[in-house]
Design a protein around this motif. Sequence first.
Motif, short mmCIF file in Angstrom:
data_model
loop_
_atom_site.label_atom_id
_atom_site.label_comp_id
_atom_site.label_asym_id
_atom_site.label_seq_id
_atom_site.Cartn_x
_atom_site.Cartn_y
_atom_site.Cartn_z
N MET A 1 39.65 42.42 44.09
CA MET A 1 40.05 43.68 43.51
C MET A 1 40.30 43.60 42.02
O MET A 1 40.73 44.55 41.42
CB MET A 1 41.32 44.17 44.19
CG MET A 1 42.46 43.22 44.04
SD MET A 1 43.97 43.86 44.75
CE MET A 1 44.39 45.12 43.60
N SER A 2 40.07 42.43 41.41
CA SER A 2 40.29 42.38 39.97
C SER A 2 39.54 41.19 39.40
O SER A 2 38.98 40.37 40.12
CB SER A 2 41.76 42.24 39.64
OG SER A 2 42.18 40.95 39.96
N MET A 3 39.52 41.13 38.11
CA MET A 3 38.85 40.04 37.42
C MET A 3 39.54 38.73 37.76
O MET A 3 40.76 38.65 37.80
CB MET A 3 38.93 40.25 35.92
CG MET A 3 38.66 41.69 35.48
SD MET A 3 37.02 42.25 35.98
CE MET A 3 36.04 41.14 34.97
N VAL A 4 38.74 37.69 37.89
CA VAL A 4 39.30 36.40 38.27
C VAL A 4 40.33 35.93 37.25
O VAL A 4 41.41 35.45 37.60
CB VAL A 4 38.18 35.37 38.44
CG1 VAL A 4 38.76 33.98 38.60
CG2 VAL A 4 37.32 35.72 39.65
N ASN A 5 39.99 36.09 35.99
CA ASN A 5 40.91 35.59 34.98
C ASN A 5 41.62 36.70 34.23
O ASN A 5 41.82 36.65 33.03
CB ASN A 5 40.18 34.68 33.99
CG ASN A 5 38.99 35.39 33.40
OD1 ASN A 5 38.62 36.47 33.86
ND2 ASN A 5 38.40 34.78 32.38
N GLU A 6 41.98 37.72 34.98
CA GLU A 6 42.63 38.86 34.37
C GLU A 6 43.93 38.48 33.66
O GLU A 6 44.28 39.05 32.63
CB GLU A 6 42.94 39.90 35.44
CG GLU A 6 43.70 41.08 34.91
CD GLU A 6 43.89 42.09 36.00
OE1 GLU A 6 44.50 41.74 37.01
OE2 GLU A 6 43.41 43.22 35.84
N THR A 7 44.64 37.55 34.24
CA THR A 7 45.94 37.22 33.65
C THR A 7 45.78 36.78 32.20
O THR A 7 46.63 37.06 31.36
CB THR A 7 46.66 36.11 34.44
OG1 THR A 7 45.78 34.99 34.51
CG2 THR A 7 47.01 36.59 35.82
N GLU A 8 44.67 36.11 31.90
CA GLU A 8 44.46 35.70 30.52
C GLU A 8 44.16 36.89 29.61
O GLU A 8 44.57 36.93 28.47
CB GLU A 8 43.31 34.69 30.44
CG GLU A 8 43.71 33.36 31.06
CD GLU A 8 42.51 32.48 31.27
OE1 GLU A 8 42.68 31.41 31.87
OE2 GLU A 8 41.40 32.85 30.84
N ALA A 62 31.81 45.70 43.44
CA ALA A 62 33.23 46.03 43.44
C ALA A 62 33.53 47.25 42.58
O ALA A 62 32.72 47.67 41.74
CB ALA A 62 34.04 44.84 42.93
N MET A 63 34.72 47.81 42.78
CA MET A 63 35.25 48.91 42.00
C MET A 63 35.81 48.38 40.68
O MET A 63 36.05 47.18 40.52
CB MET A 63 36.43 49.57 42.72
CG MET A 63 36.24 49.84 44.18
SD MET A 63 35.04 51.13 44.44
CE MET A 63 34.30 50.54 45.96
N VAL A 64 36.12 49.29 39.79
CA VAL A 64 36.96 48.97 38.64
C VAL A 64 38.39 48.79 39.16
O VAL A 64 38.86 49.60 39.95
CB VAL A 64 36.91 50.12 37.61
CG1 VAL A 64 37.92 49.90 36.49
CG2 VAL A 64 35.50 50.27 37.06
N LEU A 82 38.92 51.12 33.01
CA LEU A 82 37.59 51.73 33.00
C LEU A 82 36.83 51.32 31.74
O LEU A 82 35.64 50.98 31.80
CB LEU A 82 37.70 53.25 33.10
CG LEU A 82 37.99 53.78 34.52
CD1 LEU A 82 38.59 55.17 34.48
CD2 LEU A 82 36.71 53.79 35.36
N GLU A 83 37.51 51.33 30.61
CA GLU A 83 36.83 50.96 29.36
C GLU A 83 36.56 49.46 29.30
O GLU A 83 35.55 49.03 28.74
CB GLU A 83 37.68 51.41 28.16
CG GLU A 83 37.76 52.93 28.10
CD GLU A 83 38.30 53.47 26.79
OE1 GLU A 83 38.96 52.70 26.06
OE2 GLU A 83 38.06 54.66 26.51
N LYS A 84 37.44 48.69 29.91
CA LYS A 84 37.22 47.24 29.95
C LYS A 84 35.95 46.91 30.73
O LYS A 84 35.16 46.07 30.33
CB LYS A 84 38.43 46.57 30.62
CG LYS A 84 38.38 45.06 30.70
CD LYS A 84 39.47 44.55 31.66
CE LYS A 84 39.12 44.95 33.09
NZ LYS A 84 40.15 44.74 34.09
N ASP A 85 35.75 47.60 31.84
CA ASP A 85 34.62 47.26 32.72
C ASP A 85 33.35 48.05 32.40
O ASP A 85 32.24 47.58 32.67
CB ASP A 85 35.00 47.50 34.19
CG ASP A 85 35.89 46.40 34.73
OD1 ASP A 85 36.04 45.35 34.06
OD2 ASP A 85 36.45 46.57 35.83
#
Lengths: 180, 180, 180, 180
Positions: A1-8, A62-64, A82-85
Amino acid sequence: MSMVNETENIGSWLTDDQIEFIRDRLPILYIDAIPIRTDDLGNVTQIGLLLRGMPDGSISRAMVSGRVLYGERVRSALIRHLEKDLGPTALPQISPSPTPFTIVEYFPDPSISGFHDPRQHAVSLAFVVVVKGDCKPSQNALDLIWLSPEEAQSEKVSSEMTGGQSKLLKLALAHMGVIN
Amino acid sequence: MSMVNETENIGSWLTDDQIEFIRDRLPILYIDAIPIRTDDLGNVTQIGLLLRGMPDGSISRAMVSGRVLYGERVRSALIRHLEKDLGPTALPQISPSPTPFTIVEYFPDPSISGFHDPRQHAVSLAFVVVVKGDCKPSQNALDLIWLSPEEAQSEKVSSEMTGGQSKLLKLALAHMGVIN
Amino acid sequence: MSMVNETENIGSWLTDDQIEFIRDRLPILYIDAIPIRTDDLGNVTQIGLLLRGMPDGSISRAMVSGRVLYGERVRSALIRHLEKDLGPTALPQISPSPTPFTIVEYFPDPSISGFHDPRQHAVSLAFVVVVKGDCKPSQNALDLIWLSPEEAQSEKVSSEMTGGQSKLLKLALAHMGVIN
Amino acid sequence: MSMVNETENIGSWLTDDQIEFIRDRLPILYIDAIPIRTDDLGNVTQIGLLLRGMPDGSISRAMVSGRVLYGERVRSALIRHLEKDLGPTALPQISPSPTPFTIVEYFPDPSISGFHDPRQHAVSLAFVVVVKGDCKPSQNALDLIWLSPEEAQSEKVSSEMTGGQSKLLKLALAHMGVIN
């Protein structure tokens, strides 16, 4: 449900240890957004699906999706992800109503709700968002495809999604009245 | 909730006698639309209110409203009435979801539901619709004003509406999360 | 979407000729109700499906459905049709919110919306209704079965429904978050 | 929006330091529940309001409210908090749909959204819940009163609520179609 390295990317004041600590103790608030295009009457004509790395390590349609940050409005989180993806020229049209069309409960144990995130318990506010501009996959998204409502609920497309994303997609299509 | 002489404008294959006959026997299907403008985050910034003749003979602030015709999709009725009252360049953005934010039941007896139409029992599907273009009051609308959410729920504005329209306006504002 | 001879049952002041006349000129307002049973947490456990004669002459699995009468509140129409089809001890729990989870547009031409009624253009407000009491098929309903959410969206069950009823059932399941 | 010492009651594996740490870094997921009673047609007849200590130290009329715990379904959190505040015999009827009627964003800065929690950024899923059983204020609630929809939106009652609770109450009333 999210980017693998979103925390970074977006939680720079949370170290990996800190996010780890919190993820073991509290549900994390997310948004999911299904980008669509519509005709002049508002009928959905196309649904946008990303291709990207998933929390479980797979590459999947996958979704945003992403976290809501401390101090951030849900509307702002929607626009940001949305703008990120989809890039800065996607022109997402956020609904005047703050209410999500559904909520999604992701658990490390996939049997609890049918929605799965091996990293955490996340509760996501899910929105359908009309986009009016040019979209291109950005950052961690590898690809973006546009599907008709028919195609989006085909078994082929469902089989390319993990973690319950195909179920979320069907919930969105039903919300728009276009399920088969 | 609609133009005084609507039957002449849009139901040309129904004579006055025929619409009279039907209005005494069945609930009539309507749409109500609250035109709004939003900022980049989707927050409502302005609500459009018409000034026009009402079913009860008064001149009143009112929503966009009108019948759904035989064979007509609800989406098409929405567009038609919005363009009829706001002009052809209003650019209404119809939501991809077909579900109204509320339904309104108008009765000849104002005590039943708080919504009143002396001519008929009408059931209306109510929608908030973002408009992106230029609006000007057309046909039977005498005027169009744009109000902030604050102003729209003021006692002054409420006192200029009849038939339950001020209540419908508050339901719309609540749907958007901006009620006081 | 309704009993074949409903006009005789509930519209006694409308002759067949009169209802015929109106059906050719205006959309008719209906309600559709999907009766369900829930567990203590509110999760749907069972969906009730009738077996009955349909407008197109077929015998089909179907929802509770019927007209809203002149002067009747939508809530009252819901109760009346649920009790007509499920018996007087069904104990339907009508939601405090008046908003349907979706609207359904039935047309004589099945290609317009995917929802079909050969007799008329009908617009139906669709509700999921929890029933707490004993249900038995009554009047024109030939049978009543209770299905799990899984069973309700199986191809077998879908193939036993006509006029778009299987699509409406899926919209209801999605509204409850239990679509596959 | 929640009990002053909730962390001691329900988050026993989080020390005060730990919850402090998290509250400075992430939005916390809450539920708000407005308990109501309805008549046989589903019309709201009474709204239940608690009297209790608030995050800002005041004593105020308030909704049922509290955190969603790690690993807990939203439905379970709803039941838990309703039973905590209204007692074990309240018999809350959780809706089959998982979607809240609105979401509420509480911030330490009251000017951001109109909803205020001095301790934290919290995002709350808000539900109207019919209760069928006997209710008595329990744990930290000092009192429970039942108001008619009219009374609930009076200025007197609004003036007894802090932190945006009167606004949330009006959003709930509008969701049920009973706002003035």
